[in-house]
Write a protein that holds these residues in place. Structure first.
Motif, PDB file in Angstrom:
ATOM      1  N   LEU A  62       0.761  -1.077   0.123  1.00  0.00           N
ATOM      2  CA  LEU A  62       0.065   0.039  -0.013  1.00  0.00           C
ATOM      3  C   LEU A  62       0.902   1.289  -0.016  1.00  0.00           C
ATOM      4  O   LEU A  62       1.740   1.380   0.849  1.00  0.00           O
ATOM      5  CB  LEU A  62      -0.828   0.190   1.079  1.00  0.00           C
ATOM      6  N   THR A  63       0.685   2.052  -1.127  1.00  0.00           N
ATOM      7  CA  THR A  63       1.587   3.308  -1.139  1.00  0.00           C
ATOM      8  C   THR A  63       0.717   4.567  -1.258  1.00  0.00           C
ATOM      9  O   THR A  63      -0.416   4.308  -1.714  1.00  0.00           O
ATOM     10  CB  THR A  63       2.576   3.133  -2.223  1.00  0.00           C
ATOM     11  N   SER A  64       1.189   5.684  -1.022  1.00  0.00           N
ATOM     12  CA  SER A  64       0.599   6.928  -1.511  1.00  0.00           C
ATOM     13  C   SER A  64       0.585   7.071  -2.856  1.00  0.00           C
ATOM     14  O   SER A  64       1.395   6.423  -3.557  1.00  0.00           O
ATOM     15  CB  SER A  64       1.311   8.067  -0.712  1.00  0.00           C
ATOM     16  N   ALA A  79       8.291  -7.232  -3.572  1.00  0.00           N
ATOM     17  CA  ALA A  79       6.702  -7.303  -3.608  1.00  0.00           C
ATOM     18  C   ALA A  79       6.195  -7.781  -4.975  1.00  0.00           C
ATOM     19  O   ALA A  79       6.655  -7.642  -5.960  1.00  0.00           O
ATOM     20  CB  ALA A  79       6.256  -5.520  -3.535  1.00  0.00           C
ATOM     21  N   ASP A  80       5.100  -8.400  -4.950  1.00  0.00           N
ATOM     22  CA  ASP A  80       4.269  -8.576  -6.218  1.00  0.00           C
ATOM     23  C   ASP A  80       3.435  -7.751  -6.792  1.00  0.00           C
ATOM     24  O   ASP A  80       3.215  -7.853  -8.051  1.00  0.00           O
ATOM     25  CB  ASP A  80       3.304 -10.195  -5.686  1.00  0.00           C
ATOM     26  N   ASP A  81       2.746  -6.894  -6.072  1.00  0.00           N
ATOM     27  CA  ASP A  81       2.075  -5.795  -6.750  1.00  0.00           C
ATOM     28  C   ASP A  81       1.908  -4.492  -5.755  1.00  0.00           C
ATOM     29  O   ASP A  81       2.332  -4.619  -4.570  1.00  0.00           O
ATOM     30  CB  ASP A  81       0.557  -6.470  -7.078  1.00  0.00           C
ATOM     31  N   TYR A  82       1.133  -3.794  -6.016  1.00  0.00           N
ATOM     32  CA  TYR A  82       0.944  -2.610  -5.236  1.00  0.00           C
ATOM     33  C   TYR A  82      -0.576  -2.132  -5.434  1.00  0.00           C
ATOM     34  O   TYR A  82      -0.981  -2.033  -6.567  1.00  0.00           O
ATOM     35  CB  TYR A  82       1.848  -1.413  -5.411  1.00  0.00           C
ATOM     36  N   VAL A  83      -1.093  -1.117  -4.402  1.00  0.00           N
ATOM     37  CA  VAL A  83      -2.266  -0.622  -4.513  1.00  0.00           C
ATOM     38  C   VAL A  83      -2.002   0.996  -3.988  1.00  0.00           C
ATOM     39  O   VAL A  83      -1.321   0.944  -2.782  1.00  0.00           O
ATOM     40  CB  VAL A  83      -3.484  -1.184  -3.805  1.00  0.00           C
ATOM     41  N   ALA A  84      -2.520   1.989  -4.610  1.00  0.00           N
ATOM     42  CA  ALA A  84      -2.129   3.454  -4.229  1.00  0.00           C
ATOM     43  C   ALA A  84      -3.340   3.642  -3.166  1.00  0.00           C
ATOM     44  O   ALA A  84      -4.375   3.374  -3.482  1.00  0.00           O
ATOM     45  CB  ALA A  84      -2.112   4.174  -5.277  1.00  0.00           C
ATOM     46  N   PRO A  86      -5.699   6.656  -1.386  1.00  0.00           N
ATOM     47  CA  PRO A  86      -6.578   5.855  -0.715  1.00  0.00           C
ATOM     48  C   PRO A  86      -7.141   4.857  -1.722  1.00  0.00           C
ATOM     49  O   PRO A  86      -7.467   4.722  -2.835  1.00  0.00           O
ATOM     50  CB  PRO A  86      -7.793   6.735  -0.545  1.00  0.00           C
ATOM     51  N   ALA A  87      -7.213   3.477  -1.206  1.00  0.00           N
ATOM     52  CA  ALA A  87      -7.329   2.096  -1.787  1.00  0.00           C
ATOM     53  C   ALA A  87      -8.955   1.988  -2.158  1.00  0.00           C
ATOM     54  O   ALA A  87      -9.683   2.118  -1.303  1.00  0.00           O
ATOM     55  CB  ALA A  87      -6.886   0.840  -1.266  1.00  0.00           C
ATOM     56  N   ASP A  88      -9.195   1.796  -3.391  1.00  0.00           N
ATOM     57  CA  ASP A  88     -10.402   1.289  -3.913  1.00  0.00           C
ATOM     58  C   ASP A  88     -10.692  -0.150  -3.358  1.00  0.00           C
ATOM     59  O   ASP A  88      -9.883  -1.125  -3.770  1.00  0.00           O
ATOM     60  CB  ASP A  88     -10.920   1.415  -5.314  1.00  0.00           C
ATOM     61  N   LEU A  89     -11.696  -0.542  -2.447  1.00  0.00           N
ATOM     62  CA  LEU A  89     -11.743  -1.763  -2.061  1.00  0.00           C
ATOM     63  C   LEU A  89     -12.008  -2.935  -3.179  1.00  0.00           C
ATOM     64  O   LEU A  89     -11.182  -4.085  -3.075  1.00  0.00           O
ATOM     65  CB  LEU A  89     -12.632  -1.879  -0.770  1.00  0.00           C
ATOM     66  N   ARG A  90     -12.642  -2.565  -4.174  1.00  0.00           N
ATOM     67  CA  ARG A  90     -12.739  -3.734  -5.106  1.00  0.00           C
ATOM     68  C   ARG A  90     -11.680  -3.789  -5.802  1.00  0.00           C
ATOM     69  O   ARG A  90     -11.174  -5.033  -6.243  1.00  0.00           O
ATOM     70  CB  ARG A  90     -13.874  -3.097  -6.123  1.00  0.00           C
ATOM     71  N   GLU A  91     -10.723  -2.790  -6.112  1.00  0.00           N
ATOM     72  CA  GLU A  91      -9.391  -2.978  -6.686  1.00  0.00           C
ATOM     73  C   GLU A  91      -8.615  -3.975  -6.051  1.00  0.00           C
ATOM     74  O   GLU A  91      -7.660  -4.743  -6.344  1.00  0.00           O
ATOM     75  CB  GLU A  91      -8.798  -1.794  -7.066  1.00  0.00           C
ATOM     76  N   LEU A  92      -8.500  -3.528  -4.563  1.00  0.00           N
ATOM     77  CA  LEU A  92      -7.709  -4.374  -3.569  1.00  0.00           C
ATOM     78  C   LEU A  92      -8.064  -5.753  -3.830  1.00  0.00           C
ATOM     79  O   LEU A  92      -7.200  -6.714  -3.870  1.00  0.00           O
ATOM     80  CB  LEU A  92      -7.816  -3.815  -2.313  1.00  0.00           C
ATOM     81  N   LEU A  93      -9.318  -5.862  -3.560  1.00  0.00           N
ATOM     82  CA  LEU A  93      -9.859  -7.296  -3.746  1.00  0.00           C
ATOM     83  C   LEU A  93      -9.432  -7.955  -4.906  1.00  0.00           C
ATOM     84  O   LEU A  93      -8.957  -9.289  -4.899  1.00  0.00           O
ATOM     85  CB  LEU A  93     -11.190  -7.400  -3.622  1.00  0.00           C
ATOM     86  N   ALA A  94      -9.492  -7.480  -6.164  1.00  0.00           N
ATOM     87  CA  ALA A  94      -8.817  -7.942  -7.274  1.00  0.00           C
ATOM     88  C   ALA A  94      -7.643  -8.376  -7.513  1.00  0.00           C
ATOM     89  O   ALA A  94      -6.943  -9.297  -8.021  1.00  0.00           O
ATOM     90  CB  ALA A  94      -9.245  -6.971  -8.659  1.00  0.00           C
ATOM     91  N   PRO A 182      -1.871  -7.360 -18.186  1.00  0.00           N
ATOM     92  CA  PRO A 182      -0.896  -6.146 -18.275  1.00  0.00           C
ATOM     93  C   PRO A 182      -1.588  -4.836 -17.801  1.00  0.00           C
ATOM     94  O   PRO A 182      -0.753  -3.859 -17.662  1.00  0.00           O
ATOM     95  CB  PRO A 182      -0.838  -6.157 -19.980  1.00  0.00           C
ATOM     96  N   GLY A 183      -2.964  -4.670 -17.533  1.00  0.00           N
ATOM     97  CA  GLY A 183      -3.428  -3.599 -16.881  1.00  0.00           C
ATOM     98  C   GLY A 183      -3.182  -3.304 -15.654  1.00  0.00           C
ATOM     99  O   GLY A 183      -3.519  -2.387 -14.928  1.00  0.00           O
ATOM    100  N   GLU A 184      -2.910  -4.338 -14.729  1.00  0.00           N
ATOM    101  CA  GLU A 184      -2.514  -4.288 -13.411  1.00  0.00           C
ATOM    102  C   GLU A 184      -1.542  -3.677 -12.930  1.00  0.00           C
ATOM    103  O   GLU A 184      -1.017  -3.419 -11.768  1.00  0.00           O
ATOM    104  CB  GLU A 184      -2.757  -5.809 -12.921  1.00  0.00           C
TER     105      GLU A 184
END
Length: 233
Positions: A62-64, A79-84, A86-94, A182-184
């Protein structure tokens, strides 16, 4: 986040810092870690280094939203991936589902005869420098039995190379073959993962002989097939 993931059927456990995460790993290692890089007492990159020193658990940072440098360093550290945030919870779940899917153990094949197993091992073994890819256990093993930890994203990349030896693969092709949308991820994520892999498998990371960059093919990479740790590439 805990409430949302629990509502989606996951057992989500909050940790208030690096110390509580270490305690959790000692008692019940999780299947995935969502790691905030900004924490009290200890920063997330330090925790990430500790995790990757002894575990290949799928990890999402989780990053700014403007912390590009932190994201790059985090990906380089494993790290395998990141979410900026404030995180959208649906994106985090995906993204949780995506890293868990990439890290899912391979299904074991029915037992074969000793002779058939020997032929299969000889035909399907893929060596990356001194390391042989063990797909069933999702790890790299050398001829002496030493094990090299790799992340789920790195395992996906190695499988893509193993199935296409001596073939030039573009970044987009590698993303697709390794099971990553690729979009992730941002444009240079494959480059960072290749850099991490080279640090682990190449005798001289700056002068790669196992996975080489091929200029003029859209940032393509090529795995040079080897028959074993002592053979030429």
């Amino acid at each position: 986040m805990v409430d949302y993931l629990a509502g989606q059927g996951y057992s989500a456990l909050p940790c208030d810092g690096g110390a509580s995460l270490r305690d959790l790993f000692a008692s019940s290692p999780p299947d995935c870690v969502i790691l905030d890089l900004v924490m009290p007492d200890e920063d997330g990159l330090s925790v990430l280094r500790w995790l990757r020193a002894g575990s290949d658990v799928p990890l999402i940072m989780l990053t700014s939203s403007d912390a590009l440098a932190d994201r790059i360093v985090g990906l380089e550290l494993g790290a395998d991936d990141y979410v900026a945030k404030p995180a959208d919870l649906r994106e985090l779940l995906a993204r949780v589902r995506s890293v868990l899917r990439r890290h899912r153990p391979a299904v074991a094949a029915p037992p074969a005869s000793d002779a058939a197993q020997g032929m299969l091992a000889e035909d399907s073994a893929r060596w990356f420098g001194r390391w042989r890819l063990d797909r069933a256990r999702r790890r790299l093993v050398d001829s002496t039995g030493d094990i090299l930890l790799i992340t789920g994203a790195e395992f996906g990349l190695l499988c893509a190379f193993a199935e296409h030896p001596n073939v030039i693969l573009s970044r987009d092709k590698l993303l697709m073959l390794s099971g990553t949308d690729p979009g992730e991820v941002f444009d240079r994520a494959i480059d960072l993962r290749i850099t991490r892999l080279r640090r682990k498998i190449e005798p001289i990371p700056g002068d790669p002989t196992v996975i080489r960059t091929v200029r003029g093919h859209g940032g393509g990479y090529q795995y040079l097939l080897s028959n074993g740790p002592n053979h030429g590439h």
